[in-house]
Scaffold this motif. Structure first.
Motif, PDB file in Angstrom:
ATOM      1  N   GLU A 222       0.632  -1.161   0.138  1.00 50.27           N
ATOM      2  CA  GLU A 222      -0.121   0.022  -0.236  1.00 50.27           C
ATOM      3  C   GLU A 222       0.808   1.146  -0.067  1.00 50.27           C
ATOM      4  O   GLU A 222       0.418   2.190  -0.672  1.00 50.27           O
ATOM      5  N   LEU A 223       2.062   1.106   0.630  1.00 52.96           N
ATOM      6  CA  LEU A 223       3.154   2.358   0.629  1.00 52.96           C
ATOM      7  C   LEU A 223       3.447   2.607  -0.635  1.00 52.96           C
ATOM      8  O   LEU A 223       3.647   3.776  -1.122  1.00 52.96           O
ATOM      9  N   LYS A 224       3.532   1.555  -1.471  1.00 55.86           N
ATOM     10  CA  LYS A 224       4.337   1.706  -2.773  1.00 55.86           C
ATOM     11  C   LYS A 224       3.233   1.968  -3.825  1.00 55.86           C
ATOM     12  O   LYS A 224       3.437   2.968  -4.792  1.00 55.86           O
ATOM     13  N   SER A 225       1.979   1.601  -3.689  1.00 55.88           N
ATOM     14  CA  SER A 225       0.975   2.234  -4.628  1.00 55.88           C
ATOM     15  C   SER A 225       0.408   3.457  -4.157  1.00 55.88           C
ATOM     16  O   SER A 225      -0.425   4.104  -5.045  1.00 55.88           O
ATOM     17  N   GLY A 226       0.477   4.027  -2.803  1.00 60.27           N
ATOM     18  CA  GLY A 226       0.059   5.220  -2.544  1.00 60.27           C
ATOM     19  C   GLY A 226      -1.292   5.298  -1.603  1.00 60.27           C
ATOM     20  O   GLY A 226      -1.788   6.288  -1.306  1.00 60.27           O
ATOM     21  N   GLU A 227      -1.731   3.787  -1.473  1.00 60.60           N
ATOM     22  CA  GLU A 227      -3.088   3.766  -0.767  1.00 60.60           C
ATOM     23  C   GLU A 227      -2.794   4.033   0.588  1.00 60.60           C
ATOM     24  O   GLU A 227      -3.934   4.488   1.317  1.00 60.60           O
ATOM     25  N   ILE A 228      -1.875   3.887   1.155  1.00 62.09           N
ATOM     26  CA  ILE A 228      -1.346   4.418   2.436  1.00 62.09           C
ATOM     27  C   ILE A 228      -0.096   5.479   2.523  1.00 62.09           C
ATOM     28  O   ILE A 228       0.686   5.249   1.530  1.00 62.09           O
ATOM     29  N   ARG A 229      -0.254   6.692   2.940  1.00 61.50           N
ATOM     30  CA  ARG A 229       0.626   7.611   2.934  1.00 61.50           C
ATOM     31  C   ARG A 229       0.867   8.070   4.488  1.00 61.50           C
ATOM     32  O   ARG A 229       0.399   8.038   5.197  1.00 61.50           O
ATOM     33  N   ILE A 230       2.442   8.426   4.648  1.00 61.68           N
ATOM     34  CA  ILE A 230       2.766   8.875   5.870  1.00 61.68           C
ATOM     35  C   ILE A 230       2.797  10.428   5.902  1.00 61.68           C
ATOM     36  O   ILE A 230       3.375  10.995   4.790  1.00 61.68           O
ATOM     37  N   ILE A 231       2.098  10.852   6.775  1.00 57.61           N
ATOM     38  CA  ILE A 231       2.004  12.292   6.733  1.00 57.61           C
ATOM     39  C   ILE A 231       2.699  13.181   7.829  1.00 57.61           C
ATOM     40  O   ILE A 231       2.779  14.329   7.758  1.00 57.61           O
ATOM     41  N   ALA A 232       3.464  12.495   8.768  1.00 53.86           N
ATOM     42  CA  ALA A 232       4.142  13.091   9.713  1.00 53.86           C
ATOM     43  C   ALA A 232       5.244  11.869  10.309  1.00 53.86           C
ATOM     44  O   ALA A 232       5.019  10.785  10.363  1.00 53.86           O
ATOM     45  N   GLN A 233       6.458  12.260  10.929  1.00 53.24           N
ATOM     46  CA  GLN A 233       7.371  11.775  11.503  1.00 53.24           C
ATOM     47  C   GLN A 233       7.944  12.333  12.667  1.00 53.24           C
ATOM     48  O   GLN A 233       7.904  13.664  12.808  1.00 53.24           O
ATOM     49  N   VAL A 234       7.902  11.698  13.826  1.00 54.37           N
ATOM     50  CA  VAL A 234       8.340  12.369  15.092  1.00 54.37           C
ATOM     51  C   VAL A 234       9.576  11.933  15.504  1.00 54.37           C
ATOM     52  O   VAL A 234      10.005  10.921  16.429  1.00 54.37           O
ATOM     53  N   THR A 235      10.649  12.888  14.986  1.00 53.46           N
ATOM     54  CA  THR A 235      11.909  12.693  15.300  1.00 53.46           C
ATOM     55  C   THR A 235      12.674  13.999  15.069  1.00 53.46           C
ATOM     56  O   THR A 235      12.018  14.882  14.701  1.00 53.46           O
ATOM     57  N   GLU A 236      13.816  14.012  15.676  1.00 56.32           N
ATOM     58  CA  GLU A 236      14.708  15.242  15.360  1.00 56.32           C
ATOM     59  C   GLU A 236      15.017  15.724  14.159  1.00 56.32           C
ATOM     60  O   GLU A 236      15.040  16.932  13.820  1.00 56.32           O
ATOM     61  N   LYS A 237      15.447  14.809  13.289  1.00 59.29           N
ATOM     62  CA  LYS A 237      15.675  15.149  11.797  1.00 59.29           C
ATOM     63  C   LYS A 237      15.223  14.145  11.040  1.00 59.29           C
ATOM     64  O   LYS A 237      14.790  12.908  11.446  1.00 59.29           O
ATOM     65  N   PRO A 238      14.958  14.378   9.767  1.00 63.88           N
ATOM     66  CA  PRO A 238      14.405  13.377   8.748  1.00 63.88           C
ATOM     67  C   PRO A 238      15.048  12.089   8.667  1.00 63.88           C
ATOM     68  O   PRO A 238      16.242  12.075   8.952  1.00 63.88           O
ATOM     69  N   TRP A 239      14.249  11.107   8.808  1.00 58.67           N
ATOM     70  CA  TRP A 239      14.794   9.731   8.617  1.00 58.67           C
ATOM     71  C   TRP A 239      15.119   9.429   7.158  1.00 58.67           C
ATOM     72  O   TRP A 239      14.542   9.788   6.407  1.00 58.67           O
ATOM     73  N   PRO A 240      16.285   8.727   7.052  1.00 52.34           N
ATOM     74  CA  PRO A 240      16.419   8.273   5.526  1.00 52.34           C
ATOM     75  C   PRO A 240      15.372   7.496   4.987  1.00 52.34           C
ATOM     76  O   PRO A 240      14.918   6.553   5.374  1.00 52.34           O
ATOM     77  N   GLY A 241      15.219   8.234   3.749  1.00 51.43           N
ATOM     78  CA  GLY A 241      13.973   7.637   3.053  1.00 51.43           C
ATOM     79  C   GLY A 241      12.719   8.320   3.180  1.00 51.43           C
ATOM     80  O   GLY A 241      11.737   8.346   2.451  1.00 51.43           O
ATOM     81  N   LEU A 242      12.722   9.414   4.280  1.00 48.45           N
ATOM     82  CA  LEU A 242      11.416  10.032   4.474  1.00 48.45           C
ATOM     83  C   LEU A 242      11.764  11.551   4.598  1.00 48.45           C
ATOM     84  O   LEU A 242      10.956  12.304   5.459  1.00 48.45           O
TER      85      LEU A 242
END
Length: 346
Positions: A222-242
């Motif tokens: 679903e992440l690959k197709s776009g049916e599921i999307r990540i809209i926020a990450q809770v960390t100090e700096k962006p995670w690799p790939g995000l």
């Protein structure tokens, strides 16, 4: 003659008072661990990420412990790892033969004065941790949400799923709702991530806040197709790939809101997968186990095994663990009460 006697007495006293005079002889750590067994206790059931990390660590770590002891993993589930943490703190030999793997959220519970905490986190002998826990918030494409920031200015609530107060899938949305002033509805009572995924597909909820690893595992296609999307990450700096996914910290409008996210989510997540020896283990053995952990975390075979398991390694130093523990346990009273109110802790 009197002066000479006084000098001799002072010299003898100085030698007796010297720290070296009281220092224990250098221990042969390899001799101690030879033919012994390192017991790893994890507070979670077999098959989960904590159990998997513990077993992979146990398998590789013994190669680097002086004397090369054998290893055994023991599961002691219950109360979110609290039973295991209390047990290792007070009931196992304090000789360096028992290591516990626990959730850093337990340290936050101690800081908040939760019931059932029978340990002092500052007295554990912390070890390097394999990786932080990255929390992300995801939604279905059908929900219509594109960003968590949209929920701050919407008359329609974003509906996220949760488990129960005290669990990360519930606590993370609660803290984000307060810090970012989101119009959010939290639906709790799901048994786990799989149930929440099914609920999202049935349109009962818009999404939830999982670990990134769990999200990738649950929604690989679903992440690959776009049916599921990540809209926020809770960390100090962006995670690799995000790198394109917004940071929750960047959505916070005040320093107080940023600190709430750091203390309530990022800090505990940085120390989520903790390893520790109990208090009062001889210092030379503590240092030997810490060096063995450092070597293991840099072991190519260990890294390969972790990659196969879908676990992204980003080692956390003992210094960082101790820093987060200290920050949590020294929270001002008003801040502590605010988090307790948000999380519903009595």
């Amino acid at each position: 003659m009197v002066k000479l006697s006084v000098y001799i007495i002072a010299l003898v006293w100085g030698l007796q008072a010297s720290p070296k005079a009281f220092a224990q002889p250098e221990e042969n750590v390899a001799e101690f661990y030879k033919n012994k067994r390192l017991t790893f206790i994890t507070g979670y059931t077999a098959g989960g990420s904590f159990d998997l990390i513990t077993r992979l660590t146990a398998r590789h770590l013994v190669k680097y412990v002086p004397g090369q002891p054998s290893s055994l993993v023991q599961n002691m589930p219950g109360a979110g790892g609290l039973i295991a943490a209390n047990y290792v703190y007070s009931r196992v030999p304090r000789d360096g033969t028992v290591i516990v793997n626990l959730d850093g959220g337990l340290v936050r519970l101690q800081a908040l004065g939760a019931k059932g905490i029978d340990f002092d986190a500052q007295k554990f002998n912390w070890l390097p941790a394999p990786a932080p826990d990255l929390r992300v918030c995801w939604v279905t494409k059908a929900s219509g949400w594109n960003s968590l920031a949209e929920a701050a200015n919407s008359s329609k609530p974003i509906t996220l799923g949760g488990l129960t107060p005290g669990s990360a899938p519930s606590d993370t949305p609660r803290i984000l709702k307060s810090a970012l002033q989101l119009n959010m509805k939290l639906v709790e009572g799901y048994k786990g991530g799989a149930d929440m995924a099914l609920a999202a597909h049935r349109r009962e909820i818009d999404g939830g806040c999982f670990t990134y690893e769990s999200t990738r595992h649950a929604f690989s296609s679903e992440l690959k197709s776009g049916e599921i999307r990540i809209i926020a990450q809770v960390t100090e700096k962006p995670w690799p790939g995000l790198e394109s996914v917004p940071l929750a910290l960047d959505l916070a409008k005040t320093d107080k809101a940023k600190r709430l996210i750091r203390v309530g989510i990022i800090g505990p997540n940085d120390i989520n997968r903790l390893f520790a020896l109990p208090p009062e283990v001889p210092e030379q053995r503590v240092q030997a186990i810490r060096k063995a952990f450092d070597a293991t975390l840099n072991d190519p075979e260990f890294n390969q095994d972790m990659n196969k398991a879908g676990i992204y390694l980003r080692p956390i130093s003992v210094k960082r663990v101790e820093e987060v523990v200290s920050n949590l346990l020294s929270m001002p009273r008003d801040e502590r009460q605010e988090i307790k109110n948000i999380l519903g802790i009595d």
